[in-house]
Scaffold this active site. Structure first.
Site, short mmCIF file in Angstrom:
data_model
loop_
_atom_site.label_atom_id
_atom_site.label_comp_id
_atom_site.label_asym_id
_atom_site.label_seq_id
_atom_site.Cartn_x
_atom_site.Cartn_y
_atom_site.Cartn_z
N ASN A 101 -17.88 73.16 1.72
CA ASN A 101 -19.25 72.81 1.38
C ASN A 101 -19.70 71.63 2.22
OD1 ASN A 101 -21.73 73.17 0.25
ND2 ASN A 101 -21.32 72.05 -1.62
N THR A 104 -19.65 73.73 7.32
CA THR A 104 -18.97 74.98 7.04
C THR A 104 -18.52 75.43 8.40
OG1 THR A 104 -20.44 75.41 5.20
CG2 THR A 104 -19.53 77.36 6.24
O1 DON Z 1 -21.69 78.56 0.42
C1 DON Z 1 -22.69 77.97 0.78
O2 DON Z 1 -23.77 78.50 0.91
C2 DON Z 1 -22.58 76.50 1.16
N1 DON Z 1 -21.47 75.91 0.46
C3 DON Z 1 -22.43 76.36 2.63
C4 DON Z 1 -22.39 74.93 3.04
C5 DON Z 1 -22.67 74.75 4.47
O3 DON Z 1 -22.88 75.66 5.20
C6 DON Z 1 -22.68 73.36 4.91
N2 DON Z 1 -22.72 73.34 6.34
N3 DON Z 1 -23.23 73.20 7.26
#
Ligand code: DON
Length: 599
Positions: A430, A410
């Site tokens: 994601n 992210t």
């Molecule tokens: O919205 C969320 O909580 C997840 N889709 C975040 C994913 C995420 O942070 C992956 N990364 N490091």
């Protein structure tokens, strides 16, 4: 003193070369800060008893040193995961744009230079705190397609398939709707002006740096399964460091958005192209899904911690509520145990555990589920939870063990401007590189956000999160997120900090710990970002500590209290800014690539 003064006068490609050399040493990479900032003086507003505390000491063998410099800037600052994107945002402020213009410029630039997570095929959240007191958040989280249903990934043998990789794993993207809406409502410049750096870098190219090279290398197998192979793995090799990378299809898409707004993406030729590719690939997103999508303006979740006010994300993200609940529990401790102590780790871990138990069962898209936000974020509720913490023993969460997957992505960016307005934005596909699906006709990656729903309620998802029926898949519903973009204000209502993170559920712990490190323990921002982190998400029932972050005696004591202690090589990816006398300190994640750039 001007941050990155020499870099600012150079063209973008030259900045890229400098960033490459700064990042060439393998991780742990550090923020490429070329010049020492002025002496680090206590922040304008620090809790008095934190100043009286003994100085924070990092454990022997911990990977980071204390007292490293931050980037200092007098007027505005952008802290993000990509130097070229931070630079694009800072340039927009120099042209007269405000923090929202700069954030939107940074967001579109990240979609070009940091395509593993910066995106126009995913979604996110933006917290806006204007210097004149206006505050609002944009929820541009993806939604489940109209053809989505509770058990769409369930196979007859009881396992699930398709929510993480490939065409069916994508939610309807919200990024373009969100960024365009934020800029139109709060920006000072035109959409074309703020999108110009991104369009230029997509069309004319930019120099590939070690961050992008490393990212493509790590996800090579996923990218190679879909059409992105031709773009990111030309002639079957990873884009070379220092080579010029052009993305003409993406430039065309961005140019159309700059000219015609979000409508062309959701109802015009871009929507036609997305829907056609989805149909050919076996995806379920249609033109009707795109036409129906709207970004939502919401009231921020506002809570206090001691003398500070925090402005964060309400549901559909769990970020704000879970941070508020955790911090409300901690606030009942009149004299916080010292940083890194057994007592602190036990208390913090127990607070996260309780907040995550609520998060995992009671939070979801408020349009579909009656979320008890006010109760979960209340001081009285937290008092009961605080009182129930046994100070000598861990309380077990009913057991389910499932390791979280590391290395997912992210991206969070923090922005402040010369007026003192602030923007905290977190956006994601994601997984790193999302579903792996690259839409060749429009030049961008699609998310795999559907896995953030409780794909199989009661069973762990890719982050090991065990979530319930509240977060089941329903057409048009937003999947629960952990993203936690946050702005911290002092008692006078001035912006003190801007922070947020990548890292799945660890976003919540890392963001709150960086904030606590500053306002509870009086650490300068550079130390607060380098301090070892911990995480507890209730299930699996473990206290997760960064490797080498805490002495063996501390770990032994935690185990003796009944904690199951596990280790992680790194916890989350934070990009933060903090007010200091005369300006701002910016620090990008020391555990990753990136830069804080200001003027
Ligand atoms: O919205 C969320 O909580 C997840 N889709 C975040 C994913 C995420 O942070 C992956 N990364 N490091």
């Amino acid at each position: 003193m001007v941050a990155f003064a020499s870099l600012r006068r150079l063209s973008l490609p030259v900045v890229a070369i400098l960033a490459i050399s700064a990042c060439r040493t393998p991780p742990p990479a550090t923020t490429p800060v070329p010049a020492a900032p002025p002496a680090v003086v206590p922040a304008v507003s620090v809790r008095e008893d934190s100043v009286r505390r003994p100085a924070v000491v990092f454990a022997d063998g911990w990977r980071f040193a204390k007292n490293e410099p931050a980037t200092f800037a007098e007027h505005g600052m952008v802290s993000s995961n990509a130097p070229l994107a931070s630079s694009a945002g800072a340039d927009i402020m120099k042209m007269g744009g405000n923090a929202v213009d700069a954030a939107v410029a940074t967001g579109f630039a990240l979609a070009v230079v940091w395509p593993e997570a910066g995106n126009i095929g995913g979604g996110g959240y933006m917290v806006i705190q204007m210097a004149d007191g206006r505050r609002e958040v944009v929820d541009y989280r993806e939604v489940a397609p109209l053809a989505g249903s509770r058990d769409m990934y369930l196979k007859p043998d009881g396992t699930t398939d398709g929510s993480i990789i490939g065409w069916r794993s994508s939610g309807v993207p919200g990024a373009v709707a969100g960024l365009v809406a934020a800029q139109a409502k709060y920006g000072k410049l035109t959409r074309a002006q703020v999108m110009a750096p991104a369009i230029r870098m997509a069309r004319d190219g930019f120099l590939v740096d070690s961050g992008l090279f490393t990212s493509v290398t790590r996800s090579r197998a996923l990218i190679a399964r879909f059409a992105g192979k031709e773009v990111f793995l030309p002639r079957d090799s990873v884009l070379a460091i220092g080579s010029t990378f052009r993305q003409p299809a993406l430039a065309r898409t961005l140019d159309a958005i700059a000219r015609d707004g979000a409508d062309v993406y959701y109802r015009g030729w871009i929507a036609d192209s997305i829907a056609a590719e989805e149909k050919r690939g076996g995806g379920i997103i249609t033109k009707a899904d795109l036409a129906k999508y709207t970004a939502r303006w919401r009231e921020p979740l506002v809570w206090t911690y001691r003398d500070y006010t925090l402005v964060g994300m309400p549901p559909s993200s769990s970020g704000g509520v879970t941070m508020a609940e955790t911090m409300n529990i901690l606030e009942h401790e009149a004299h916080m145990p010292s940083f890194g102590s057994v007592a602190y780790l036990h208390l913090l871990g127990s607070a996260y555990q309780r907040a995550f138990i609520d998060r995992n069962s009671k939070l979801a898209d408020p349009d579909f589920y009656p979320v008890p936000t006010a109760q979960l974020a209340s001081k009285t509720y937290a008092r009961g939870l605080f009182n129930a913490i046994d100070r000598t023993h861990a309380t077990p969460t009913p057991a389910v063990t499932q390791q979280m997957v590391e290395g997912l992505h992210t991206t969070h960016y923090s922005v402040v401007d010369g007026d003192g307005s602030a923007v905290a934005t977190t956006t994601t596909l994601n997984n790193s590189w999302g579903s792996g699906v690259y839409l060749a006709s429009v030049g961008f990656m699609m998310n795999d956000q559907m896995d953030d729903f409780a794909v199989q309620p009661g069973k762990p998802n890719m982050f090991g999160l065990v979530q319930g029926e509240a977060n089941k898949i329903e057409p048009g519903k937003r999947m629960l997120s952990a993203m936690s973009p946050t702005v911290v204000l002092d008692a006078q209502g001035r912006v003190q900090m801007v922070a947020g993170a990548a890292g799945g559920p660890r976003i919540i712990s890392a963001t709150s710990q960086v904030i606590l490190n500053v306002i509870e323990f009086g650490m300068p921002l550079a130390d607060a970002m380098r301090a070892p982190r911990m995480h507890n998400q209730a299930l699996p029932d473990e206290l997760r500590l960064e490797t080498n972050g805490y002495p063996a005696t501390t770990i032994d004591s935690l185990r003796a209290m009944g904690h199951s202690v596990a280790f992680l090589g790194g916890i989350a990816n934070v990009n933060a800014i903090r007010r200091v006398p005369g300006g701002w300190h910016g620090v990008s994640e020391p555990r990753a690539f990136g830069a804080a750039i200001g003027y």
